[in-house]
Design a protein around this motif. Structure first.
Motif, short mmCIF file in Angstrom:
data_model
loop_
_atom_site.label_atom_id
_atom_site.label_comp_id
_atom_site.label_asym_id
_atom_site.label_seq_id
_atom_site.Cartn_x
_atom_site.Cartn_y
_atom_site.Cartn_z
N VAL A 215 37.84 47.56 51.98
CA VAL A 215 39.18 48.02 51.60
C VAL A 215 40.23 46.98 52.00
N ILE A 216 40.07 46.41 53.21
CA ILE A 216 41.01 45.38 53.67
C ILE A 216 41.00 44.18 52.72
N MET A 217 39.80 43.71 52.37
CA MET A 217 39.67 42.53 51.51
C MET A 217 40.28 42.78 50.14
N VAL A 218 39.95 43.90 49.52
CA VAL A 218 40.45 44.18 48.17
C VAL A 218 41.96 44.36 48.19
N LEU A 219 42.48 45.10 49.16
CA LEU A 219 43.93 45.31 49.25
C LEU A 219 44.66 43.98 49.43
N ASN A 220 44.14 43.12 50.30
CA ASN A 220 44.76 41.82 50.54
C ASN A 220 44.77 40.98 49.26
N LEU A 221 43.64 40.93 48.57
CA LEU A 221 43.55 40.11 47.37
C LEU A 221 44.35 40.70 46.20
N MET A 222 44.61 42.02 46.24
CA MET A 222 45.48 42.61 45.22
C MET A 222 46.91 42.10 45.37
N ILE A 223 47.33 41.89 46.62
CA ILE A 223 48.65 41.32 46.85
C ILE A 223 48.71 39.92 46.25
N PHE B 145 46.56 33.14 46.75
CA PHE B 145 47.53 32.31 46.04
C PHE B 145 46.85 31.49 44.94
N PHE B 146 45.62 31.07 45.20
CA PHE B 146 45.00 30.05 44.37
C PHE B 146 43.74 30.47 43.62
N MET B 147 43.13 31.59 44.02
CA MET B 147 41.84 31.93 43.44
C MET B 147 41.85 33.33 42.82
N GLU B 148 41.15 33.48 41.73
CA GLU B 148 41.02 34.76 41.04
C GLU B 148 40.29 35.74 41.95
N THR B 149 40.68 37.01 41.90
CA THR B 149 40.22 38.02 42.86
C THR B 149 38.71 38.15 42.93
N LEU B 150 38.07 38.32 41.78
CA LEU B 150 36.62 38.56 41.78
C LEU B 150 35.85 37.36 42.30
N ALA B 151 36.32 36.16 41.97
CA ALA B 151 35.68 34.95 42.49
C ALA B 151 35.83 34.88 44.00
N VAL C 242 33.79 37.32 30.76
CA VAL C 242 34.58 36.49 31.68
C VAL C 242 34.28 36.86 33.14
N ILE C 243 34.28 38.17 33.43
CA ILE C 243 34.05 38.64 34.80
C ILE C 243 32.65 38.25 35.28
N LEU C 244 31.64 38.50 34.46
CA LEU C 244 30.27 38.22 34.88
C LEU C 244 30.01 36.72 34.99
N LEU C 245 30.68 35.93 34.17
CA LEU C 245 30.54 34.48 34.29
C LEU C 245 31.14 34.00 35.62
N ILE C 246 32.26 34.60 36.01
CA ILE C 246 32.86 34.28 37.31
C ILE C 246 31.92 34.68 38.44
N MET D 116 36.03 46.57 43.98
CA MET D 116 35.16 47.22 44.96
C MET D 116 33.71 47.27 44.48
N VAL D 117 33.51 47.35 43.18
CA VAL D 117 32.15 47.28 42.65
C VAL D 117 31.54 45.92 42.99
N ILE D 118 32.31 44.85 42.77
CA ILE D 118 31.83 43.50 43.07
C ILE D 118 31.58 43.35 44.57
N TYR D 119 32.50 43.82 45.40
CA TYR D 119 32.31 43.74 46.85
C TYR D 119 31.08 44.53 47.28
N GLY D 120 30.91 45.73 46.73
CA GLY D 120 29.76 46.56 47.10
C GLY D 120 28.44 45.88 46.78
N VAL D 121 28.39 45.18 45.63
CA VAL D 121 27.18 44.44 45.25
C VAL D 121 26.94 43.29 46.23
#
Length: 424
Positions: free
Chosen positions: A357-365, A326-332, A275-279, A155-160
């Motif tokens: 909230v929808i986006m983060v919850l979906n990508l958590m799955i 399925f194929f991509m890391e969440t933060l990316a 790793v996170i900031l490089l992504i 959510m921090v990444i989404y908020g930014v």
């Protein structure tokens, strides 16, 4: 030529390149072939992508969660959760979920939950006679609550990326996170009855009081973080710093934190943050190219041409996000897709906080689905269970999580009632 961008990214991912390299590398290939912008523009956009004060919350929340683990506070959380819900059929399954809900108020990351509490939870369930596959599945599913209940790194990444209030995003995730826990507990109860799993112990008010008092310092950490943000005492970044300071104090008070442990945890935090900031940096240049080439506008136009009904569009976006997970890391995925999808949903009257909230919850799955499911990889190592078995065992737990996703998507007050109440 925009097809070159996607094809080169997919090739890099398929050959095993890290996601940050795949994003940045495909962007460099596009710039080299098109000569549309100077080479130094890549570095400039990557630096701009991570030059954000709210992103400072990322390393501090990672450090706070790691300090909690290193200081042994997860044991106290687990004991309190046992006293609360261990008396239910399938007791340790409910304890697993309850501990994740409490730990969610400290770590903000699903992988931290799976790696930190996972070891304790799986061992306890093994000792009590639960199937190893079931133990892994419950642990995996409950870990997805971490990034929904505040604090939350995604959510921090989404908020930014969305230029919206991170504090409001945190508060918006609180009720959906609790509903996730309740829905998972219902499924655990069903399996417990079907497979005759035992209760952990009978309910004891005295035991509840003792474990609460013993664990009060650790349990107070979420109060500091969430309460500070909700009352306006802290910004999310300041709350992360306060969480680190509080975790350090507890570690030294309980005499479980040493200088050696602190140095080890700090180095792990530096590696994770890098790793996170490089992504984020790689995804920023990728997203910038998409925006500059009007891919975002064209995508929005295509969706709106398909339907003007916001619920139909949200359903389509949920399907897209589910496949991407399925194929991509969440933060990316958040960094790339937020600029693409947000204009479309805002045009249809969807609040950016609700959509976050929808986006983060979906990508958590997506963390529970192969081939990239990071939580499954972590628990596969922790539990010494093949990745394929972890994936199959987790499948039934996707049902309550997807159900909650649909509720959050189509019943807006579930996510928006609390932030509107607090921030109006």
């Amino acid at each position: 030529m925009i097809a070159v961008l996607f094809i080169s990214m997919l090739i890099l991912i398929v050959i095993g390149a890290p996601i940050a390299i795949a994003l940045g590398g495909s962007s460099m290939i596009w710039v080299y072939l098109t000569n549309a912008v100077p080479d130094f523009a890549i570095l400039h956009r990557m630096v701009m992508g991570v030059d954000s004060f709210p992103l400072l919350a990322v390393p501090f929340f990672i450090l706070a969660g790691s300090l909690m683990n290193a200081a042994g506070l997860t044991n106290q959380i687990f004991d309190f959760a046992k006293a609360c819900v261990g008396w239910l059929p399938g007791g340790l399954g409910h304890v697993n979920i309850g501990a994740s809900i409490i730990f969610a108020g400290m770590s903000g990351a699903a992988v931290a939950d799976a790696g930190g509490l996972g070891t304790i939870e799986i061992k306890a369930m093994d000792d009590a006679g639960y199937d190893r596959d079931f133990s892994v599945a419950v642990t995996a599913a409950s870990s997805t609550i971490g990034p929904i209940i505040p604090p939350s790194l995604p959510m921090v990444i989404y908020g930014v990326m969305a230029s919206t209030s991170i504090g409001a995003l945190f508060i918006a995730g609180f009720i959906p996170g609790l509903i996730m826990g309740l829905s998972l507990s219902i499924l655990v109860y069903y399996f417990a009855k079907k497979r005759h799993y035992p209760k952990d112990s009978s309910f004891s008010l005295k035991r509840l009081g003792v474990t609460f008092i013993r664990g009060l310092p650790a349990l107070f950490s979420p109060v500091i973080i969430i309460g500070g943000i909700a009352t306006g005492v802290f910004t999310p970044t300041e709350a992360a710093i306060a969480a680190v300071a509080y975790s350090l104090i507890l570690g030294f008070v309980y005499r479980t934190m040493t200088v050696k442990k602190f140095m080890a945890v700090s180095m792990e935090t530096i590696e994770s943050t890098a790793v996170i900031l490089l992504i984020v940096a790689g995804a920023s240049i990728f997203a910038w190219i998409l925006t500059a080439n009007r891919v975002t506008e064209n995508f929005a136009s295509a969706l709106l041409a398909f339907s003007q009904n916001k619920y139909v569009v949200l359903m389509l976006i949920n399907i897209i996000l589910f496949v991407v997970g399925f194929f991509m890391e969440t933060l990316a995925a958040i960094t790339i897709l937020t600029p693409v999808l947000l204009p479309t949903v805002v045009a249809l009257g969807v609040d950016p906080i609700h959509f976050g909230v929808i986006m983060v919850l979906n990508l958590m799955i997506g963390l529970l689905t192969p081939p990239v499911g990071m939580v499954l990889y972590v628990l596969s190592r922790v539990a010494k269970v093949p990745f394929e078995r972890c994936a199959v065992a987790t499948l039934p737990f996707l049902i309550p999580l997807v159900t909650v996703l649909m509720l959050v998507t189509f019943v807006e007050p579930i996510a928006m009632w609390l932030p509107r109440l607090i921030f109006q």
